[in-house]
Design an enzyme around this catalytic site. Structure first.
Site, PDB file in Angstrom:
ATOM      1  N   ARG A  45     -30.587 -75.377   6.065  1.00  0.00           N
ATOM      2  CA  ARG A  45     -30.359 -74.542   4.877  1.00  0.00           C
ATOM      3  C   ARG A  45     -29.270 -75.182   4.019  1.00  0.00           C
ATOM      4  NH1 ARG A  45     -26.502 -69.620   4.490  1.00  0.00           N
ATOM      5  NH2 ARG A  45     -26.878 -69.006   2.352  1.00  0.00           N
TER       6      ARG A  45
ATOM      7  N   HIS B 226     -24.975 -70.400  -4.306  1.00  0.00           N
ATOM      8  CA  HIS B 226     -23.912 -70.293  -3.308  1.00  0.00           C
ATOM      9  C   HIS B 226     -22.595 -70.511  -4.058  1.00  0.00           C
ATOM     10  CE1 HIS B 226     -23.173 -70.514   1.256  1.00  0.00           C
ATOM     11  NE2 HIS B 226     -21.973 -70.472   0.705  1.00  0.00           N
TER      12      HIS B 226
ATOM     13  N   GLU C 138     -24.368 -64.104  -0.224  1.00  0.00           N
ATOM     14  CA  GLU C 138     -23.240 -63.179  -0.108  1.00  0.00           C
ATOM     15  C   GLU C 138     -22.742 -62.638  -1.449  1.00  0.00           C
ATOM     16  OE1 GLU C 138     -20.260 -65.176   2.250  1.00  0.00           O
ATOM     17  OE2 GLU C 138     -21.531 -65.297   4.001  1.00  0.00           O
TER      18      GLU C 138
ATOM     19  N   ASN D 103     -25.593 -63.077   7.352  1.00  0.00           N
ATOM     20  CA  ASN D 103     -24.454 -63.932   7.692  1.00  0.00           C
ATOM     21  C   ASN D 103     -23.464 -63.060   8.456  1.00  0.00           C
ATOM     22  OD1 ASN D 103     -25.816 -65.675   6.042  1.00  0.00           O
ATOM     23  ND2 ASN D 103     -24.232 -65.816   4.473  1.00  0.00           N
TER      24      ASN D 103
ATOM     25  N   TYR E 280     -20.139 -62.982  11.249  1.00  0.00           N
ATOM     26  CA  TYR E 280     -19.091 -63.764  11.909  1.00  0.00           C
ATOM     27  C   TYR E 280     -18.214 -62.939  12.833  1.00  0.00           C
ATOM     28  CZ  TYR E 280     -20.141 -67.629   8.760  1.00  0.00           C
ATOM     29  OH  TYR E 280     -20.757 -68.655   8.114  1.00  0.00           O
TER      30      TYR E 280
ATOM     31  N   GLU F 119     -26.269 -67.461   8.719  1.00  0.00           N
ATOM     32  CA  GLU F 119     -24.970 -68.059   9.062  1.00  0.00           C
ATOM     33  C   GLU F 119     -24.359 -67.337  10.253  1.00  0.00           C
ATOM     34  OE1 GLU F 119     -22.065 -68.302   5.910  1.00  0.00           O
ATOM     35  OE2 GLU F 119     -23.572 -68.932   4.449  1.00  0.00           O
TER      36      GLU F 119
HETATM   37  O1  IFM Z   1     -17.930 -71.136   4.434  1.00  0.00           O
HETATM   38  C1  IFM Z   1     -18.403 -69.856   4.242  1.00  0.00           C
HETATM   39  C2  IFM Z   1     -19.740 -69.857   3.541  1.00  0.00           C
HETATM   40  O2  IFM Z   1     -19.691 -70.543   2.326  1.00  0.00           O
HETATM   41  C3  IFM Z   1     -20.182 -68.442   3.247  1.00  0.00           C
HETATM   42  N1  IFM Z   1     -20.144 -67.652   4.447  1.00  0.00           N
HETATM   43  C4  IFM Z   1     -18.970 -67.691   5.267  1.00  0.00           C
HETATM   44  C5  IFM Z   1     -18.580 -69.131   5.560  1.00  0.00           C
HETATM   45  C6  IFM Z   1     -17.312 -69.168   6.417  1.00  0.00           C
HETATM   46  O3  IFM Z   1     -16.275 -68.528   5.778  1.00  0.00           O
END
Ligand code: IFM
Length: 455
Positions: free
Chosen positions: A78, A122, A168, A294, A296, A363
């Site tokens: 991606r 992005h 995002e 995405n 985290y 992500e």
């Molecule tokens: O690096 C970023 C990415 O550009 C968008 N999502 C989160 C990642 C980590 O912070």
């Protein structure tokens, strides 16, 4: 402990990057200035004054980077297209050299047996559009974005099957227009909420446009989502958690998948909410082929009486210098709590509350303080992080969440926005002085996972 898992045969394992974070070549072959070029070139905006002028020099090293991906056995890659590389001023004639770069990249990936997933936005908006109309805080920007989408889809739509319109929207709007730590660096709540709405509109119109060029293309959007836990069981913390969830997740998911903004949030935001025109919500909730997730970390919400409107706050809002452990909990070097169940909670919630659409994890990954040791990087914390998260994705699939693929953020260490190159998310290490790449142990772990389906 190793365990055998069997993902569905068509399950996609890939990795993600974005244009500004890796490409460099900020002024080459007719590329225009982006808001991120401008922001980074403004003193005091980015930690250590870092900037993406060269970044990972991927613009020149893409062939070697494809070889790296091939050696890792990636099924998919991606990447994002830099809007000002295609349209230096955001409008008008396309820059042929810009289009040719992505054309070659797509061909190279396909030759290597790697499926390209293309993100259109992005965050690197052409600076000229920021100047001319105020960027995405102006509804007009939707029209410019759609034109851009058409140009890219005409060039690549015969070979690229998977498209992500926007990456995002929440982060772009909140970080860029509300708290100002990202480009374009504004602090204006009216602009921020207009930006979210306009990005959702832009997603929908670009999706329509791509499909009108090739109706076989599958189109989605990538959202930053999390599961928010309450700090304590008190009623005040419960209320804070509820509103934090609407502000973070509901504001994106509800319009896209239910055709409306969450009522409670909308009431609280009455001073700042954007003007929604007739037909907007129907358009925004047009059927998407997949949702990009995405994910985290998971934050904890708690009551804070002096926060206007919401009276809520969340942990994890400051980026530390290094990774750390506190009360037996591991935090990444972004200061994000390692909480693998978060990804499972998000997936199960999408299944339960939003009709179980197709999902790609577009992500997931972690920044840790990597050390080069005799030419190797033994990043066991990242391996542990990835293993536990993939395991949770697998568990969600076992419970019928409709997950089609998983992408590690990121293929390469790269420019991490406000904190520059100080944080490393890659499964491949980049020496920014020499541009030498070293596959980290997590990269080898990922290769083995793809090959053997062994977690
Ligand atoms: O690096 C970023 C990415 O550009 C968008 N999502 C989160 C990642 C980590 O912070």
């Amino acid at each position: 402990m190793e365990s055998h898992v069997t993902f569905p045969p068509s399950f996609v394992f890939g990795s993600s990057t974005s244009a500004y974070q890796i490409e460099g070549a900020w002024q080459e072959d007719g590329k225009g200035e982006s808001i991120w070029d401008r922001f980074c070139h403004t003193r005091g905006k980015i930690r250590f004054g870092h900037m993406g002028n060269v970044a990972c020099d991927h613009y020149h090293r893409w062939k070697d980077d494809i070889l790296l991906m091939k050696s890792l056995g990636l099924n998919a890659y991606r990447f994002s297209v830099s809007w000002p590389r295609i349209l230096p001023t955001g409008e008008g004639e396309a820059n042929q050299k810009g289009l040719d770069f992505y054309d070659r990249l797509v061909d190279g990936l396909l030759e290597a047996g790697i499926n390209p997933f293309v993100t259109l936005f992005h965050w690197d908006l052409p600076q000229a559009l920021q100047y001319k109309i105020g960027g995405f805080s102006n509804r007009e920007c939707v029209k410019y974005f759609t034109e851009f989408a058409i140009k890219v889809a005409k060039k690549l739509g015969d070979r690229v099957n998977h498209w992500i319109t926007i990456n995002e929207p929440w982060i772009y709007a909140v970080f860029g227009a509300l708290i100002g730590v990202h480009a374009p660096g504004k602090r204006n709540p009216w602009a921020a909420f207009r930006t979210i709405h306009n990005l959702l509109l832009a997603h929908a119109t670009a999706m329509e446009a791509i499909k009108s060029i090739n109706n076989k293309c599958l189109v989605g959007i990538s959202l930053n989502l999390t599961s928010i836990r309450r700090m304590t069981d008190s009623q005040k913390d419960r209320d804070a958690t509820y509103i934090a969830d609407l502000f973070f997740n509901g504001i994106q998911l509800d319009p896209l998948l239910k055709g409306q903004y969450p009522n409670l949030l909308w009431n609280k935001l009455r001073l700042f909410r954007p003007r929604v025109q007739p037909g907007d919500m129907k358009l925004i909730s047009s059927h998407l082929d997949f949702l990009g997730v995405n994910c985290y970390t998971s934050a904890r919400a708690y009551h804070k009486w002096y926060v206007p409107f919401f009276h809520a706050w969340m942990t994890g809002s400051r980026i530390p210098d290094t990774e750390f452990m506190k009360d037996g909990i591991q935090y990444t070097s972004m200061g994000w709590e390692v909480y693998p169940k978060c990804i499972y909670n998000v997936l199960m919630r999408i299944k339960k509350d939003y009709g179980n659409p197709s999902v790609y994890i577009t992500e997931n990954g972690a920044a840790f303080d990597d050390i080069v040791d005799n030419g190797a990087i033994h990043d066991i914390k990242r391996i542990d992080f990835l293993r536990k998260h993939v395991d949770m994705v697998y568990k969600a699939i076992q419970e019928n969440a409709n997950v089609k693929g998983y992408f590690v953020w990121s293929l390469l260490d790269n420019f991490e926005w406000a904190v520059g190159f100080s944080k490393r998310f890659g499964i491949v290490y980049v020496d920014y002085n020499t541009q030498n790449r070293i596959i980290k142990d997590s990269g080898f772990w990922y290769r083995d996972l793809i090959q053997n389906q062994k977690i």
